[in-house]
Design a protein around this motif. Structure first.
Motif, short mmCIF file in Angstrom:
data_model
loop_
_atom_site.label_atom_id
_atom_site.label_comp_id
_atom_site.label_asym_id
_atom_site.label_seq_id
_atom_site.Cartn_x
_atom_site.Cartn_y
_atom_site.Cartn_z
N ASP A 3 -9.32 0.96 16.07
CA ASP A 3 -8.84 -0.36 16.50
C ASP A 3 -7.69 -0.82 15.59
O ASP A 3 -7.42 -0.23 14.56
N ARG A 4 -7.01 -1.87 16.01
CA ARG A 4 -5.81 -2.35 15.31
C ARG A 4 -6.10 -2.73 13.86
O ARG A 4 -5.32 -2.39 12.96
N GLU A 5 -7.20 -3.42 13.60
CA GLU A 5 -7.53 -3.84 12.23
C GLU A 5 -7.77 -2.63 11.33
O GLU A 5 -7.34 -2.62 10.17
N THR A 6 -8.44 -1.61 11.84
CA THR A 6 -8.67 -0.39 11.06
C THR A 6 -7.33 0.29 10.77
O THR A 6 -7.10 0.75 9.65
N SER A 7 -6.46 0.34 11.76
CA SER A 7 -5.14 0.95 11.56
C SER A 7 -4.33 0.18 10.53
O SER A 7 -3.68 0.77 9.66
N ILE A 8 -4.36 -1.15 10.59
CA ILE A 8 -3.62 -1.96 9.62
C ILE A 8 -4.19 -1.76 8.22
O ILE A 8 -3.43 -1.65 7.24
N ARG A 13 -3.50 0.57 2.82
CA ARG A 13 -3.99 1.48 1.77
C ARG A 13 -2.95 2.56 1.46
O ARG A 13 -2.66 2.84 0.31
N GLU A 14 -2.36 3.13 2.51
CA GLU A 14 -1.41 4.22 2.31
C GLU A 14 -0.10 3.73 1.69
O GLU A 14 0.48 4.41 0.84
#
Length: 140
Positions: A3-8, A13-14
Motif C-alpha cells: 500500500d501507499r503508506e508502506t511504500s512511502i 528509510r532508503e
C-alpha cells in the motif's frame, strides 16, 4: 503490491540510508570534509562561482552556517574569495585548483560506485530510476 503508506515508509528509510552513505563517503574524500562542505564546494563549482547568500538560499541554510563552512573550505585550501565585479562590496566564492581536483576525483569515485551498483540493472531500469529521481528532485 504494497500500500501507499508502506511504500512511502520504504522510500523514507532508503533515502535516509542513502544520506548516511553520502555523509560517510564525503568523509572518505577528505578527513575534514563534511557532506555539507562537500555539497557547498560542489554547488560553487557547478555554478562557476557564487555568493555565500546564494549558497544559503540554495541549501536553505542560515548565513552563519554557510559562513562557517566557507571558512573551513578556505582553511583547507579548497575555496577562495574574489571581489564581485558587479558589486565591489560583495565576494564571489570560487573553488581553488585543489578544490577542483578533489571534486573531479570524488565525481569519478561516485561514477564508478554507481556503475558498480547498477551492473545487474537493465538500461531501462536505470533510465526509469533516473527519471524518477529527477521528478522527485523537481518537486522542491
Amino acid at each position: 503490491m504494497p500500500d501507499r503508506e508502506t511504500s512511502i515508509a520504504t522510500i523514507q528509510r532508503e533515502l535516509t540510508a542513502f544520506a548516511r552513505r553520502a555523509r560517510h563517503k564525503a568523509s572518505q574524500l577528505h578527513p575534514d570534509l563534511s557532506l555539507v562542505t562537500y555539497s557547498i564546494l560542489d554547488l560553487i563549482t557547478e555554478r562557476g562561482g557564487c555568493r555565500a547568500a546564494d549558497v544559503a538560499a540554495h541549501f536553505m541554510l542560515d548565513k552563519s552556517t554557510v559562513s562557517r563552512q566557507v571558512t573551513a573550505l578556505e582553511k583547507l585550501g579548497l575555496l577562495r574569495r574574489e571581489t564581485d565585479p558587479e558589486d565591489q562590496r560583495g565576494q564571489i566564492l570560487l573553488a581553488t585548483e585543489a578544490g577542483l581536483t578533489l571534486l573531479r576525483e570524488a565525481n569519478e569515485q561516485r561514477r564508478l560506485s554507481f556503475s558498480a551498483r547498477f551492473t545487474a540493472w537493465s538500461d531501462e531500469d536505470v533510465a526509469r530510476f533516473a527519471d524518477y529521481l529527477a521528478r522527485y528532485g523537481a518537486e522542491d
